[in-house]
Write a protein that holds these residues in place. Structure first.
Motif, short mmCIF file in Angstrom:
data_model
loop_
_atom_site.label_atom_id
_atom_site.label_comp_id
_atom_site.label_asym_id
_atom_site.label_seq_id
_atom_site.Cartn_x
_atom_site.Cartn_y
_atom_site.Cartn_z
N MET A 29 0.70 13.86 1.69
CA MET A 29 0.22 12.80 1.70
C MET A 29 -0.97 12.29 1.63
N ALA A 30 -0.55 10.74 1.02
CA ALA A 30 -2.24 10.59 0.17
C ALA A 30 -3.02 9.61 1.57
N GLU A 31 -4.30 9.74 0.81
CA GLU A 31 -5.03 9.19 1.07
C GLU A 31 -4.51 7.21 1.92
N LEU A 32 -5.10 7.01 3.13
CA LEU A 32 -4.58 6.03 3.21
C LEU A 32 -5.33 4.65 2.00
N LEU A 33 -6.89 4.75 2.44
CA LEU A 33 -7.90 4.43 1.81
C LEU A 33 -7.54 3.81 0.03
N GLN A 34 -7.42 5.38 -0.29
CA GLN A 34 -6.73 5.76 -2.11
C GLN A 34 -5.12 4.66 -2.02
N VAL A 35 -4.45 3.98 -0.77
CA VAL A 35 -3.03 3.58 -0.76
C VAL A 35 -3.26 2.60 -0.89
N GLN A 36 -4.41 1.87 -0.41
CA GLN A 36 -5.15 0.67 -0.08
C GLN A 36 -5.34 0.40 -1.51
N ALA A 37 -6.16 0.99 -1.68
CA ALA A 37 -6.68 0.46 -2.95
C ALA A 37 -5.90 0.53 -3.82
N ALA A 38 -5.15 0.98 -4.39
CA ALA A 38 -3.47 1.10 -4.99
C ALA A 38 -2.48 0.04 -4.41
N VAL A 39 -2.63 -0.60 -3.91
CA VAL A 39 -1.87 -1.88 -2.66
C VAL A 39 -2.25 -2.93 -3.76
N GLU A 40 -3.62 -3.21 -3.18
CA GLU A 40 -4.19 -4.37 -3.73
C GLU A 40 -4.46 -4.51 -5.49
N ALA A 41 -4.73 -2.79 -6.39
CA ALA A 41 -4.37 -3.54 -7.83
C ALA A 41 -3.17 -4.17 -7.89
N VAL A 42 -2.17 -3.17 -7.02
CA VAL A 42 -0.87 -3.90 -7.75
C VAL A 42 -0.86 -5.19 -7.54
N TYR A 43 -1.10 -5.79 -6.53
CA TYR A 43 -1.62 -6.91 -6.05
C TYR A 43 -1.48 -7.89 -7.16
N ARG A 44 -3.54 -7.42 -7.43
CA ARG A 44 -4.14 -7.79 -8.35
C ARG A 44 -3.29 -8.50 -9.47
N ILE B 133 4.83 -3.15 3.85
CA ILE B 133 5.97 -2.47 4.13
C ILE B 133 4.84 -1.04 2.88
N ALA B 134 4.96 -1.48 1.99
CA ALA B 134 3.92 -0.66 0.63
C ALA B 134 2.98 0.26 1.18
N VAL B 135 2.15 0.20 2.13
CA VAL B 135 0.98 0.76 2.63
C VAL B 135 1.46 1.54 3.56
N GLU B 136 2.67 2.03 4.41
CA GLU B 136 2.94 2.58 5.53
C GLU B 136 3.45 3.80 4.24
N ARG B 137 4.93 3.11 3.82
CA ARG B 137 5.66 4.30 2.34
C ARG B 137 4.98 5.27 1.66
N TRP B 138 3.51 4.35 0.71
CA TRP B 138 3.05 4.82 -0.15
C TRP B 138 2.29 5.92 -0.02
N GLN B 139 1.65 5.94 1.61
CA GLN B 139 0.73 7.55 2.20
C GLN B 139 1.92 8.18 2.85
N ARG B 140 3.02 8.29 2.83
CA ARG B 140 4.39 9.07 3.43
C ARG B 140 4.56 9.58 2.28
N ASP B 141 5.19 8.27 1.05
CA ASP B 141 6.62 9.20 -0.16
C ASP B 141 5.61 9.89 -1.07
N GLY B 142 4.09 8.57 -1.53
CA GLY B 142 4.02 8.81 -2.30
C GLY B 142 3.36 7.74 -3.69
N ILE B 143 3.22 7.37 -4.54
CA ILE B 143 3.15 5.72 -4.88
C ILE B 143 3.85 6.20 -6.25
N PRO B 144 5.53 5.31 -5.59
CA PRO B 144 6.03 5.36 -7.00
C PRO B 144 6.45 5.33 -8.42
N ALA B 145 6.99 5.78 -9.15
CA ALA B 145 6.35 5.39 -10.64
C ALA B 145 6.52 4.04 -11.18
N SER B 146 7.51 3.63 -10.70
CA SER B 146 7.00 1.85 -11.14
C SER B 146 6.58 1.07 -9.69
#
Lengths: 114, 412
Positions: free
Chosen positions: B1-16, B46-59
Motif C-alpha cells: 500500500m502506497a503512502e497517501l502523501l506520495q499518491v497525492q503528489a503523484a496525482v497532482e503531478a499527473v493533473y499538471r 477516485i485515483a487518490v483512493e485507488r492508487w493507494q490501494r492498488d499502486g500507481i498504474p503503468a499509464s
C-alpha cells in the motif's frame, strides 16, 4: 400557390407567457395541417444563440457568431437541409448564390418535446 | 500500500502534466464539455483512493481516461432514467462504449480541442477565454483579471460558447486539408490575441499579463508539435522575437522605451536564437504568410547589435513583400517608418501623410505619433506638437500617454 408562414417572436417571452404555446400544442396544430394535406415542411428553431451567419464576399467566406442583424435586408428564401454537423451545414450555406450579396443565417432545428 | 502523501503528489503531478490531454479525449468520447470536465474530476478524485490501494498504474493517463469514461457512462445511465428525452444520451452511451482509445488519437484530441475552441462560428470574445480555460487550464478568475472583465462576464461567455458548440453541433475534429488554411488562421489569431494582450501591458496586473504572453508561447509550441505548418512556426517565431524584448521595453518606472533606445543587452538571446531558427525554417518552406514575414522583420531587428546597424533595406524589402500579399494601412505605416530610417525623415513623412490623406488610420494614435516624430526630426515643431496632441487624445494607455507627454515637454 405555395406560401411560407414565418413565425416571429421575442424569444424571451416565447415560453414564459400565460398564452405561450406548449410544444404539444404546436405539434398538434402541425399535425392538423398535415392531416388536411397542406403541410410541406414545418420546424421549430433553436434560439438565436446557436445561429451562425455566413457571407461570401469576393470569393472569401466569412462566418459570424449570431443571427444576421441588418434591418435593411429582407428575407428572400430558405433552405431546409440535413447535415452531419455545423461545418457541413455551413459548406452548403456558403454555396447558396445569394450569400454573395446577402447573408445566410444557419440555425439548427429544435425537436419539439411531445 | 502506497503512502497517501506520495499518491497525492503523484496525482497532482499527473493533473499538471496530463489533465488537458485527458480532458480533450473525454470531450471527444462524451461529445460534451461539461460532462467531460465532471468525469475527469471524478476520475482524479477516485485515483487518490485507488492508487493507494492498488499502486500507481503503468499509464496513469490511460487509467484516468478509462475511469472518467466509465464514470460518465454511469452518470448518463442514471440521467437517462430521469430525463424525458434520453435519445442524445443513448447516442452518447453507444459511442462511448464502442470508442477506442489509443495514443495517436490522444495527440489528435488536443488539436481537435484547439480547433473547436477557435471555431470561426464562435465570436472572438468567446474563442479567447474558451481556449485559455479549456486548453490552457487558466481559471475563469485568472482570465477575468487578465482581460479586466468580471469573472461573471467571462464565465457567461464560456458557458454560451459551450452551449453553442453543443446545440449547433460544432464538430470536434481537425479540419480537412481543404479547410485547414482558413481554420488555422482563426487558431493563430486567437493565440496572437492572447500574446498581445499580455505583451501590450496597457493596463491591469502586469504579472498576470506576462503570464498571458508565456501562455500564448506555450500554446504556440503545442501547436508546433501537433501541426508544424510554416505559419505556425512563423507565429511562434514572432512571439519569441517580440517576447525577447520584454525586459527592455519599459523603464523601471514602467515607461515605454522605443526599439532604437532599448538596452539590447537586456534582450533574451535564447529566445532570439530559437526565433531566428524558426523564421529560417518557415521561409524555406516557400508557403509562408503574414506571421512568418512579420517574424522575419523582427529577426532583422534582433540580429542588429545596435539600432544604427539595423539593415533597413532588408526591412523595407520585407514590408514590400508583406504589402503585396496582404495590403493593409498599418503595414504601410510600419513600412513608412522603415523608409524614414533608410531614406530620411522627409521620405518617411511623405509616406505617412499619404496614408492619412486617404482618410485611413485617422483614429490610430501610432499614425499621428509617427507623423509627429518625423516632423520633430525635420524641425517642424508646431506640426509635431499638433500631431502629438492628436495622438494623445487617441490613446488610453498610461505608458503611451506619459511617453507622448514627455515628447511634448521636450518640444516646449
Amino acid at each position: 400557390m405555395k406560401y411560407l408562414c414565418l413565425v416571429y417572436c421575442d424569444e424571451g417571452l416565447l415560453h414564459s407567457q400565460p398564452d405561450s404555446p406548449a410544444d404539444a400544442e404546436c405539434m398538434a396544430y402541425a399535425e392538423s395541417v398535415q392531416g388536411g394535406g397542406r403541410m410541406l415542411a414545418a420546424e421549430a428553431l433553436q434560439p438565436v444563440q446557436t445561429a451562425t451567419t455566413v457571407r461570401v464576399r469576393g470569393g472569401q467566406v466569412s462566418l459570424t457568431d449570431g443571427p444576421f442583424a441588418e434591418t435593411k435586408e429582407q428575407l428572400a428564401g430558405f433552405y431546409l437541409v440535413e447535415a452531419r454537423d455545423l461545418n457541413e451545414a455551413v459548406s452548403i450555406a456558403k454555396g447558396i448564390p445569394a450569400a454573395r450579396v446577402g447573408s445566410v443565417e444557419v440555425r439548427p432545428v429544435r425537436d419539439l418535446q411531445p | 500500500m502506497a503512502e497517501l502523501l506520495q499518491v497525492q503528489a503523484a496525482v497532482e503531478a499527473v493533473y499538471r502534466q496530463e489533465s488537458r490531454r485527458i480532458l480533450a479525449t473525454l470531450i471527444r468520447l462524451l461529445g460534451d464539455f461539461d460532462l467531460a470536465e465532471e468525469a475527469m474530476h471524478e476520475a482524479f478524485f477516485i485515483a487518490v483512493e485507488r492508487w493507494q490501494r492498488d499502486g500507481i498504474p503503468a499509464s496513469p493517463r490511460a487509467w484516468l481516461v478509462s475511469t472518467g469514461r466509465f464514470k460518465a457512462i454511469d452518470g448518463l445511465r442514471r440521467r437517462a432514467r430521469f430525463e424525458r428525452s434520453p435519445e442524445h444520451l443513448a447516442l452518447a452511451l453507444e459511442a462511448l462504449e464502442s470508442a477506442e482509445v489509443n495514443d495517436e488519437e490522444l495527440q489528435d484530441d488536443r488539436l481537435r480541442l484547439i480547433f473547436t475552441c477557435c471555431h470561426p462560428a464562435l465570436s472572438a470574445d468567446a474563442q479567447v477565454p474558451l481556449t485559455l480555460r479549456e486548453v490552457c487550464d487558466l481559471t475563469t478568475e485568472e482570465i477575468a483579471r487578465a482581460f479586466l472583465q468580471s469573472p461573471a462576464t467571462i464565465a457567461q461567455r464560456i458557458v454560451r460558447a459551450k452551449a453553442k458548440i453543443r446545440d449547433a453541433r460544432i464538430p470536434y475534429q481537425v479540419p480537412s486539408l481543404a479547410e485547414l488554411p482558413e481554420r488555422l488562421d482563426s487558431v493563430l489569431r486567437v493565440i496572437y490575441l492572447v500574446f498581445n494582450e499580455g505583451y501590450s501591458a496597457s493596463s491591469g496586473d502586469s504579472l498576470v499579463r506576462d503570464d498571458l504572453s508565456a501562455e500564448a508561447i506555450r500554446l504556440g509550441r503545442l501547436l508546433q508539435q501537433l501541426l508544424p505548418d510554416p505559419e505556425v512556426l512563423g507565429l511562434l517565431a514572432l512571439m519569441l522575437l517580440q517576447g525577447s524584448r520584454q525586459r527592455a521595453r519599459s523603464s523601471e518606472q514602467g515607461d515605454l522605451v522605443l526599439l532604437d533606445e532599448q538596452d539590447r543587452s537586456l534582450w533574451d538571446q535564447a529566445m532570439i536564437t530559437e526565433g531566428c531558427e524558426l523564421v529560417q525554417q518557415a521561409l524555406r518552406s516557400q508557403r509562408f504568410g503574414v506571421y512568418s514575414l512579420q517574424a522575419a522583420i523582427a529577426a532583422v531587428h534582433a540580429e542588429a547589435q545596435t539600432a544604427q546597424q539595423t539593415d533597413w533595406d532588408e526591412i523595407v524589402g520585407l514590408y514590400d513583400v508583406l504589402l503585396r500579399g496582404w495590403p493593409s494601412p498599418v503595414v504601410e505605416l510600419n513600412r513608412a517608418a522603415a523608409l524614414a530610417q533608410r531614406d530620411g525623415a522627409q521620405v518617411g513623412l511623405a509616406a505617412v501623410e499619404a496614408i492619412l490623406a486617404r482618410g485611413q488610420l485617422l483614429d490610430y494614435y501610432l499614425a499621428h505619433s509617427a507623423r509627429a516624430e518625423l516632423c520633430r526630426q525635420l524641425g517642424r515643431h508646431e506640426q509635431a506638437r499638433e500631431a502629438y496632441r492628436t495622438a494623445l487624445g487617441l490613446t488610453r494607455q498610461a505608458p503611451e500617454q506619459r511617453f507622448i507627454e514627455r515628447r511634448l515637454d521636450e518640444l516646449g
